[in-house]
Write a protein that holds these residues in place. Structure first.
Motif: not given
Length: 300
Positions: A137, A264, A260, A235, A121, A232, A117
Motif C-alpha cells: 500500500a 478499506i 489495505y 484506501c 478510490s 494509504e 486502488a
C-alpha cells in the motif's frame, strides 16, 4: 495454458496505442475482470493464468501498459512523462474504448494493485469489485521491509548488492546474480520459472525504460519516482467489495499489505501459505477457487 483469446488488438491512446486481449464474451452479462499488471514496466504475460476464469463464465481483459509489451514504446521519454496519472488515464481510456466502463471488476497485481486502488478510490460508477494482489500500500513501507528481507539473505549476498548499488553498477552480471537468491525466495518460488513469467521478465529486460524510471534497478532498490508514493490515504474512499491476496513468502510482506485490510471498509484478506509474489502460478487451483468465489459473491 490459459484459454485462447476471443479478441485482441490495440486502442488509440493519444498518439500512442494500448494493446489488449479479451478472453471470453464481453456481452455475457457478467462484469469482465480487467487485469492490471505489475512493474511498473512489466507486461501482461505473467498473469495470463487469470484468463482461466473465462472457462467459468467470467470474461477477462489483459492489457500491456504504455511503454511495454504490445503497447507503444517510448524509450526517449523522461521521468516527467512516466507518472501515476498517465497510467490512470490510460486505464480509463481502455475501459471506455472496450465499452465496459459501466460494468467491470479490477484485478491489480503488485504495482498494478496500487494503481487499481487509486482508480477505485475515485468511486467510478461502473466498478463492481476490486482485487489487490501481492501489492504494497506504500513504497516507503516497501523499502523498510526490503531491508529486513535483504538482511536475511545468505551471507555475503546483501553486501554484494550494497556494493554495486553504492557504485552505480547495478547493471553488472555480479549484481544480477546476487539478485537471484532474493527472487527465488520472495518473487517466484517455482523451479524452473514458468514460461509466462519468463516472458514478462525478458520483455522488461528488453525495454526497462518505465521500470528503471519509476521503480529503480531492482525489486528491492526502489529509488525511482515511486519511492515515496502511497495509496494509504485513499484506501478509506474505496466503496466496492475488495479482495486482498498475498503470499506467505511474498516480497509484499504482511506489513506492506496490512493497510489495505485495515483501511478499506469492505475487505477480505486471503493469505497463500505456499506462495511468494505470484500465487496465481504457485498455488493455481486455490487461487482460481478464491477468485471465482469472490466474483460469485459480487453477483449475490
Amino acid at each position: 495454458m490459459a484459454p485462447r483469446p476471443s479478441a485482441q488488438g490495440t486502442v488509440p491512446f493519444g498518439e500512442c496505442r494500448t494493446w489488449y486481449r479479451v478472453t471470453g464474451d464481453l456481452d455475457c452479462g457478467r462484469p469482465p475482470l480487467v487485469v492490471v499488471h505489475g512493474g511498473p514496466g512489466s507486461t501482461h504475460d505473467y498473469l495470463l493464468a487469470v484468463a482461466d476464469l473465462a472457462e467459468q463464465g467470467w470474461p477477462v481483459v489483459h492489457y500491456d501498459q504504455l511503454g511495454n509489451g504490445g503497447s507503444t514504446h517510448l524509450p526517449d521519454r523522461g521521468a516527467e512523462f512516466w507518472t501515476v496519472p498517465l497510467f490512470l488515464v490510460e486505464l480509463d481510456n481502455l475501459l471506455r474504448a472496450l465499452g465496459i466502463a459501466d460494468d467491470y471488476v479490477l484485478f491489480g497485481h503488485s504495482w498494478g494493485g496500487l494503481l487499481a486502488a487509486k482508480h477505485a478510490s475515485r468511486r467510478p460508477a461502473g466498478l463492481r469489485g476490486l482485487v489487490v494482489a501481492d501489492s504494497p500500500a506504500s513504497y516507503p513501507l516497501w523499502r523498510q521491509e526490503m531491508k529486513a528481507l535483504r538482511d536475511a539473505l545468505p551471507p555475503g549476498v546483501n553486501e554484494t548488492l550494497l556494493r554495486h548499488e553504492a557504485a552505480g553498477t547495478t547493471d553488472s552480471d555480479e549484481y544480477k546474480a546476487a539478485m537471484m537468491p532474493f527472487n527465488e525466495r520472495h518473487v517466484c518460488r517455482l523451479k524452473p520459472w514458468p514460461r509466462e513469467y519468463l516472458a514478462s521478465y525478458y520483455e522488461l529486460s528488453n525495454d526497462p525504460t518505465v521500470y528503471f524510471t519509476m521503480n529503480g534497478p531492482s525489486e528491492f532498490h526502489v529509488v525511482g519516482t515511486l519511492r515515496d508514493w502511497s495509496v494509504e490515504d485513499c484506501c478509506p474512499d474505496i466503496e466496492v467489495p475488495t479482495l486482498v491476496i498475498s503470499g506467505r513468502y511474498d516480497e509484499a510482506t504482511p506489513a506492506t499489505v496490512r493497510p489495505y485490510a485495515e483501511l478499506i471498509p469492505d475487505v477480505r484478506w486471503e493469505m497463500f501459505e505456499e506462495s511468494s509474489h505470484v500465487p496465481h502460478l504457485e498455488e493455481p487451483e486455490r487461487f482460481q477457487r478464491v477468485l471465482a468465489g469472490f466474483l460469485g459473491g459480487l453477483r449475490e
